[in-house]
Design a protein around this motif. Structure first.
Motif, PDB file in Angstrom:
ATOM      1  N   ALA A 595      -8.896  14.549  27.601  1.00  0.00           N
ATOM      2  CA  ALA A 595      -7.979  15.055  28.633  1.00  0.00           C
ATOM      3  C   ALA A 595      -6.925  15.960  28.028  1.00  0.00           C
ATOM      4  O   ALA A 595      -6.015  16.414  28.727  1.00  0.00           O
ATOM      5  CB  ALA A 595      -7.307  13.875  29.341  1.00  0.00           C
ATOM      6  N   LEU A 596      -7.034  16.261  26.731  1.00  0.00           N
ATOM      7  CA  LEU A 596      -5.992  16.993  26.021  1.00  0.00           C
ATOM      8  C   LEU A 596      -5.829  18.407  26.577  1.00  0.00           C
ATOM      9  O   LEU A 596      -6.785  19.176  26.658  1.00  0.00           O
ATOM     10  CB  LEU A 596      -6.339  17.052  24.530  1.00  0.00           C
ATOM     11  CG  LEU A 596      -5.209  17.450  23.581  1.00  0.00           C
ATOM     12  CD1 LEU A 596      -4.122  16.392  23.586  1.00  0.00           C
ATOM     13  CD2 LEU A 596      -5.748  17.649  22.171  1.00  0.00           C
ATOM     14  N   THR A 597      -4.587  18.776  26.920  1.00  0.00           N
ATOM     15  CA  THR A 597      -4.283  20.131  27.411  1.00  0.00           C
ATOM     16  C   THR A 597      -3.273  20.845  26.523  1.00  0.00           C
ATOM     17  O   THR A 597      -3.111  22.052  26.636  1.00  0.00           O
ATOM     18  CB  THR A 597      -3.724  20.081  28.840  1.00  0.00           C
ATOM     19  OG1 THR A 597      -2.518  19.306  28.852  1.00  0.00           O
ATOM     20  CG2 THR A 597      -4.727  19.479  29.807  1.00  0.00           C
ATOM     21  N   GLU A 598      -2.557  20.102  25.676  1.00  0.00           N
ATOM     22  CA  GLU A 598      -1.589  20.723  24.762  1.00  0.00           C
ATOM     23  C   GLU A 598      -1.732  20.109  23.383  1.00  0.00           C
ATOM     24  O   GLU A 598      -1.729  18.886  23.232  1.00  0.00           O
ATOM     25  CB  GLU A 598      -0.157  20.539  25.257  1.00  0.00           C
ATOM     26  CG  GLU A 598       0.871  21.125  24.304  1.00  0.00           C
ATOM     27  CD  GLU A 598       2.319  20.849  24.715  1.00  0.00           C
ATOM     28  OE1 GLU A 598       3.229  21.349  24.033  1.00  0.00           O
ATOM     29  OE2 GLU A 598       2.527  20.117  25.712  1.00  0.00           O
ATOM     30  N   LEU A 599      -1.841  20.980  22.352  1.00  0.00           N
ATOM     31  CA  LEU A 599      -1.906  20.532  20.967  1.00  0.00           C
ATOM     32  C   LEU A 599      -0.904  21.348  20.171  1.00  0.00           C
ATOM     33  O   LEU A 599      -0.991  22.571  20.102  1.00  0.00           O
ATOM     34  CB  LEU A 599      -3.316  20.710  20.403  1.00  0.00           C
ATOM     35  CG  LEU A 599      -3.498  20.320  18.927  1.00  0.00           C
ATOM     36  CD1 LEU A 599      -3.168  18.847  18.714  1.00  0.00           C
ATOM     37  CD2 LEU A 599      -4.928  20.627  18.467  1.00  0.00           C
TER      38      LEU A 599
END
Length: 713
Positions: A595-599
């Motif tokens: 579900a990662l949208t920001e790294l």
């Protein structure tokens, strides 16, 4: 009381009583009662003759030594009845009332009367409470008898005489009500020339009794019996005797009247009632919660002071259950649960007791009251969390390989070798509107293993469990920030805080935003956080800044993203000592269905090799919207790899923000990114910045645009 009479707005103002026509001041009346040896010319009654023809006699000062002696005699009688004794202040208050001051006290309580205006801003609150207290206490000594009250010149409303809807006649006296055992005294008060007179004839009973004041009165000949405010007078009948109307009445005293100790102790009583209620809750939990039953079956046989009792109780239960579907093991468990519940009841009472047995005046301080309530609530939570804490130790035990824990035998059956119950609670320390030092306010049970095994003291358990337990008990908290805004109660040389954070991730069912910074644990304890992250299903944002995770620690965090159920959308790992070897694990995380949208990996050392691995994952990722890689020494090769990934993804990419600033990008970095922009419409925010360590010829910020057959460059 001294302030009421000596240091208030009306203290030096003269007033005149209607009964003895005496002109005096509150200041003089206080001296007359509390300082009777003072060199003062005491006011005299205006209607008492000294020739022996008056029924009344002038008042005389009463030495304090005599007042104390009379109080001692009355208190001896109260002690026989096991009733609270009278204080000196109550003796002073009762004697004040029997003199001229009664007109001020009563007019204040009624809200009308000739003396009301003269009180100005002074409400004599303390003195009135003290007089009321005398009545509540000393009325226990009054013998039930007929009493009388004479009134002249007043007119009672029609509602007093007419029956109401319930067929009752009468009313409520809002002030103190003076009566007398002497009928003639009442008739004298009622018989004044030109004024209508009433005499109330009332019968005291088992409950409805006033306080006999003849022993302390300024006018003992009046044989006064005093009732507290809000006494009910129910009319039973009337008759005429000469010029006086006699009203036969029944009394109903105010059963809610409090002694002065009860008034002063209201706040302490509130705390005491709360603590007693929480003790009942603890006892109910210990008898009904399955987790307590599990704990009892393991702990009770190991506690010498309980084991024998539990064994005897089990035998009794087994005999009682003969013929029923209860075997010996079940009987033993029932007995252990009941014995442990009794033990917890006694322990909680012993510890809770200190919260409501201090001097009552201390609870009238807002800070002390607040701290006491907080401490009591936290103690209740700590006791309630015993089974919960052991269960979480069991969880950590099952993860010992990942968490780097030494062997702890606390499996599902709580197979521990000894248990020491340790209640050690301190006040919570507040660090801002939404941050609490959970480690200082929630202390979990102390477990002690045998030698050669692992010993867990309160301090270690704080690290493992305090954060998790804190979140469990503060379910409204959605964010927890650890670092400069939160100071934990212990150093972290062995990574206890890291394990505490991992426990938090395991236990919390509400936490969505967790950030911590400037903590001193290294890569090994950080593995625990990554392992726990894979089991967390609520966290959506994790921020770690200025913590030496290293690649080993970061790898575990990226592995956690792969796990089914992870909802993490925002991952920030700034200044966490990540090196090129971590790139492969970032690539794996980007390729996994997360579900990662920001790294955000700012201020690390990915280098060109690490960046190339990240770019491989970025080329095929369709969910990441923000990627920040500033100050990662990615150089020209790393920029080229990212640009090619953007070209490969094209319009299918979800990336909107890309930050490659503060990186040595060489002379071609801008050219590579310019080509990528032409093939990646979703990208809206590109940050490059200057390179202060390499040649910038051929790279003009932000870009030099040329449109040709190959698009924008």
């Amino acid at each position: 009381m001294e302030r009421d009479h000596l240091h208030s707005e009306d203290s030096s103002d003269e007033f005149t009583t209607s009964n003895y026509m005496m002109t005096t001041t509150p200041q003089i009346e206080w001296w007359f009662v509390a300082e009777p040896d003072r060199a003062v010319e005491w006011p005299k009654e205006g209607n008492i003759k000294e020739d022996g023809t008056s029924h009344a006699t002038r008042r005389r000062p009463l030495p304090l030594s005599e007042l104390k002696h009379r109080l001692h005699e009355v208190n001896a009688q109260l002690a026989v009845l096991e009733e609270p004794e009278l204080m000196l202040e109550e003796g002073l208050g009762a004697r004040l009332y029997t003199g001229p001051m009664f007109v001020k006290y009563n007019d204040l309580l009624r809200g009308f009367g000739a003396a009301l205006a003269g009180c100005k801003s002074n409400r004599y609150v303390t003195t009135i409470h003290v007089i009321n207290s005398v009545i509540v206490k000393a009325s226990k000594l009054t013998k039930a008898a007929t009493i009388y009250r004479g009134v002249a010149g007043g007119v009672l409303p029609q509602s007093f005489w007419a029956p109401n809807a319930q067929g009752v006649r009468g009313g409520i006296e809002g002030a103190f009500m003076s009566t007398t055992f002497d009928r003639e005294v009442a008739l004298q008060y009622a018989s004044q020339p030109g004024k209508p007179g009433l005499v109330f004839e009332m019968h005291m009973g088992m409950i409805d009794r006033g306080c006999e004041l003849g022993w302390i009165s300024q006018y003992p000949h009046e044989r006064e019996c005093l009732f507290a405010p809000l006494t009910g007078i129910e009319v039973l009948g009337t008759r005429i005797e000469g010029a006086v109307l006699v009203v036969e009445a029944r009394l109903s005293i105010n059963l809610n009247a409090l002694t002065i100790e009860q008034v002063i102790s209201k706040r302490r009583k509130m705390v005491g009632d709360m603590c007693i209620a929480m003790q009942a809750e603890i006892l109910h939990e210990a008898r009904s919660e399955p987790s307590w039953a599990q704990l009892a079956s393991a702990a009770v046989p190991l506690l010498p002071q309980l084991a024998a009792t539990a064994a005897a109780a089990a035998k009794v239960l087994s005999r009682q259950a003969a013929g029923a579907d209860v075997d010996d093991d079940q009987a033993a468990q029932l007995a252990s649960t009941d014995i442990l519940a009794a033990f917890i009841r006694d322990e909680s009472h012993a510890k809770m007791n200190r919260f409501y047995t201090d001097e009552p005046e201390r609870y009238n301080d807002d800070t002390y009251l607040s701290d006491t309530i907080s401490n009591a609530i936290n103690l209740k939570r700590a006791i309630s969390s015993y089974p919960f804490a052991l269960q979480q130790l069991a969880i950590l035990h099952k993860m010992q390989d990942e968490l780097c824990l030494r062997s702890i035998d606390v499996g599902a059956s709580f197979a521990i070798e000894s248990v020491t119950f340790n209640f050690n609670i301190g006040p919570p320390r507040h660090h801002g509107s939404d941050s609490y030092a959970y480690g200082s306010c929630l202390r979990t049970p102390q477990l002690e293993m045998h030698e050669g095994e692992y010993v867990i003291a309160v301090e270690q358990l704080m690290g493992y469990l305090a954060l998790g337990a804190g979140i469990r008990f503060h379910t409204s908290h959605k964010e927890l920030h650890i670092g400069q805004r939160l100071t934990l109660a212990l150093p972290d040389p062995q990574g206890e805080i890291a394990h505490g954070i991992s426990a938090l991730l395991l236990l919390s069912r509400t936490l969505t935003d967790l950030s911590f910074a400037n903590l001193g644990f290294g890569p090994e304890p950080a593995k625990a956080i990554g392992a726990a992250l894979g089991r967390n299903t609520t966290l959506t944002r994790l921020s770690i800044r200025h913590v030496r995770l290293g690649t080993a620690g970061a790898v575990e965090i990226f592995r956690g993203l792969h796990c089914t159920g992870s909802r993490l959308r925002h991952l920030i790992l700034n200044h966490t000592s990540i090196d090129p070897a971590c790139g492969a694990h970032v690539r794996a995380a980007l390729l996994a269905p997360t579900a990662l949208t920001e790294l955000d990996l700012a201020d690390n050392k990915l280098g060109p090799g690490g960046c190339e691995a990240v770019a491989e994952g970025l080329a095929r990722n369709r969910s990441l919207e923000v990627l920040r890689l500033p100050n990662n020494v990615i150089e020209e090769a790393g920029v080229k790899a990212v640009a090619e990934a953007l070209i490969t993804a094209g319009a299918a990419s979800a990336l909107r923000v890309l930050d490659l600033s503060q990186n040595p990008m060489g002379s071609q970095g801008g050219v590579f990114m310019g080509r990528a922009l032409a093939h990646n419409p979703p990208l809206k925010d590109l940050r490059l910045g200057y390179d202060y360590h390499a040649e910038v010829s051929g790279f003009l910020p932000p870009f030099r645009y040329e449109i040709g057959d190959e698009g924008l460059s």
